[in-house]
Enzyme design. Structure first.
Site, mmCIF file in Angstrom:
data_model
loop_
_atom_site.group_PDB
_atom_site.id
_atom_site.type_symbol
_atom_site.label_atom_id
_atom_site.label_comp_id
_atom_site.label_asym_id
_atom_site.label_seq_id
_atom_site.Cartn_x
_atom_site.Cartn_y
_atom_site.Cartn_z
ATOM 1 N N SER A 186 0.813 -1.213 0.000
ATOM 2 C CA SER A 186 0.000 0.000 0.000
ATOM 3 C C SER A 186 0.851 1.269 0.000
ATOM 4 C CB SER A 186 -0.867 0.017 1.262
ATOM 5 O OG SER A 186 -0.031 0.029 2.403
ATOM 6 N N TYR B 281 -4.254 0.747 3.457
ATOM 7 C CA TYR B 281 -5.142 -0.319 3.005
ATOM 8 C C TYR B 281 -5.895 -0.929 4.192
ATOM 9 C CZ TYR B 281 -3.293 -0.945 -1.815
ATOM 10 O OH TYR B 281 -2.953 -0.800 -3.146
ATOM 11 N N GLY B 282 -5.275 -0.847 5.368
ATOM 12 C CA GLY B 282 -5.731 -1.628 6.521
ATOM 13 C C GLY B 282 -7.101 -1.303 7.062
ATOM 14 N N CYS C 38 2.426 -7.095 1.494
ATOM 15 C CA CYS C 38 1.428 -6.388 2.281
ATOM 16 C C CYS C 38 0.549 -7.466 2.912
ATOM 17 C CB CYS C 38 0.605 -5.496 1.356
ATOM 18 S SG CYS C 38 -0.786 -4.692 2.149
ATOM 19 N N ASN C 39 0.631 -7.588 4.233
ATOM 20 C CA ASN C 39 -0.155 -8.621 4.923
ATOM 21 C C ASN C 39 -1.641 -8.435 4.662
ATOM 22 O OD1 ASN C 39 1.831 -9.994 7.194
ATOM 23 N ND2 ASN C 39 2.428 -7.906 6.707
ATOM 24 N N THR C 40 -2.048 -7.161 4.595
ATOM 25 C CA THR C 40 -3.459 -6.831 4.414
ATOM 26 C C THR C 40 -3.950 -7.285 3.037
ATOM 27 O OG1 THR C 40 -3.004 -4.892 5.772
ATOM 28 C CG2 THR C 40 -5.086 -4.913 4.600
ATOM 29 N N CYS D 59 2.523 -6.290 9.857
ATOM 30 C CA CYS D 59 2.283 -5.307 8.791
ATOM 31 C C CYS D 59 3.675 -4.896 8.341
ATOM 32 C CB CYS D 59 1.510 -4.104 9.343
ATOM 33 S SG CYS D 59 1.539 -2.655 8.256
ATOM 34 N N THR D 60 3.879 -4.855 7.027
ATOM 35 C CA THR D 60 5.242 -4.619 6.542
ATOM 36 C C THR D 60 5.765 -3.212 6.858
ATOM 37 O OG1 THR D 60 4.263 -4.158 4.367
ATOM 38 C CG2 THR D 60 5.217 -6.357 4.715
ATOM 39 N N HIS D 61 4.890 -2.303 7.229
ATOM 40 C CA HIS D 61 5.366 -0.980 7.638
ATOM 41 C C HIS D 61 6.064 -1.017 9.007
ATOM 42 C CE1 HIS D 61 2.667 0.542 4.494
ATOM 43 N NE2 HIS D 61 3.207 1.743 4.657
HETATM 44 N N1 DGL Z 1 1.864 -2.654 4.849
HETATM 45 C C1 DGL Z 1 0.589 -3.234 4.865
HETATM 46 C C2 DGL Z 1 0.533 -4.574 5.567
HETATM 47 O O1 DGL Z 1 1.509 -5.284 5.568
HETATM 48 C C3 DGL Z 1 -0.642 -2.406 5.081
HETATM 49 C C4 DGL Z 1 -0.561 -1.057 5.644
HETATM 50 C C5 DGL Z 1 -1.803 -0.236 5.332
HETATM 51 O O2 DGL Z 1 -1.825 0.329 4.245
HETATM 52 O O3 DGL Z 1 -2.728 -0.202 6.149
HETATM 53 O O4 DGL Z 1 -0.463 -4.968 6.091
#
Ligand code: DGL
Length: 253
Positions: free
Chosen positions: A11, A42-43, A73-75, A183-185
């Site tokens: 995202s 995205y979450g 992106c896990n989401t 979450c990858t962030h």
């Molecule tokens: N980096 C994303 C993940 O791994 C999502 C972050 C987001 O956009 O909410 O879930």
């Protein structure tokens, strides 16, 4: 040898934590990265919308003739991985997931916190993963609203991030032994998270597992590359400052 790039998307900048891991074990591979910063986060969106976004992101990456797709992106993995695999049966499709198995394998008592987006934590995919382990350990779901936005502003290690995290973890004092960064962030905020939780709480994420799985699948298909490895960064925001931030995050230790 196959010089076509591996396509990776998220995202926003978060997926770069997975790119770092891919680059570290597959330094010869070319990578094309797409960050959908214009639509981050995205979450907090619905599964339907996310499926639509993920399909668009992949259509864009496929214009670069990718040999494999990594959903960093896990989401988006929770919302779209099945559909993406179905839509592209001839492409290697890998999706990052919260590293709960890794946390369980190292479990020494206490509890396991899983930090992830509200979407990841409420989806069926995570429920199924959690139920594999929750008979024998305590798992706490910890959504972290606001943290993704701070990472996107380059403030992952700021006083704002620290105060958000202090508030977030206050109810879990003394209860956590390990925290999964689902979450990858979040790995970009690892220093602030460790300051708040203390060094005794291990932080785990799915980046390394995703990179290993990418290597395994490429090797199996005879698609590994032996070149110099180039990472091309692209973004849905037509703004040079976002690419600058991405390059900085990618090179951060
Ligand atoms: N980096 C994303 C993940 O791994 C999502 C972050 C987001 O956009 O909410 O879930």
């Amino acid at each position: 040898m196959d010089q076509r790039p591996i396509g990776v998307f998220d995202s926003g900048s978060g997926g770069l934590t997975a790119v770092r891991e891919i680059r570290s074990i597959l330094p010869s591979e070319n990578i094309i990265y797409f960050g959908d910063t214009s639509r981050v986060p995205y979450g907090s969106r619905s599964a339907e919308i996310l499926l639509h976004f993920a399909k668009q992101d992949v259509r864009f990456l496929r214009t670069f003739d990718i040999k494999a797709l990594v959903v960093a992106c896990n989401t988006a993995t929770s919302a779209a991985i099945h559909d993406l695999r179905e839509a592209y049966p001839d492409t290697i499709v890998i999706g990052i997931e919260p590293a709960l198995k890794l946390a369980y394998d190292r479990y020494h008592g206490g509890g396991i916190g899983v930090m992830a987006t509200p979407m990841t934590l409420r989806e069926e995919k995570f429920e199924a993963l959690m139920h594999r382990y929750d008979q024998s350990c305590r798992i706490y779901k910890i959504p972290a609203p606001g943290l993704v936005e701070l990472v996107e502003r380059g403030q992952a290690d700021s006083p704002e991030a620290e105060s958000l995290l202090r508030e977030l973890f206050a109810p879990y004092q003394g209860k956590l032994d390990e925290v999964v960064l689902g979450c990858t962030h979040y790995p970009f905020a690892a220093k602030a998270i460790s300051r708040v939780l203390g060094s005794g709480v291990a932080l785990l994420d799915g980046g390394d597992g995703t990179a290993r799985e990418t290597r395994r699948r490429l090797a199996e298909a005879g698609l590994l590359e032996n070149g110099t490895g180039e990472v091309i960064l692209t973004n849905s925001l037509p703004d040079e400052s976002i690419l600058e931030l991405s390059r900085k995050l990618l090179d951060e230790k």
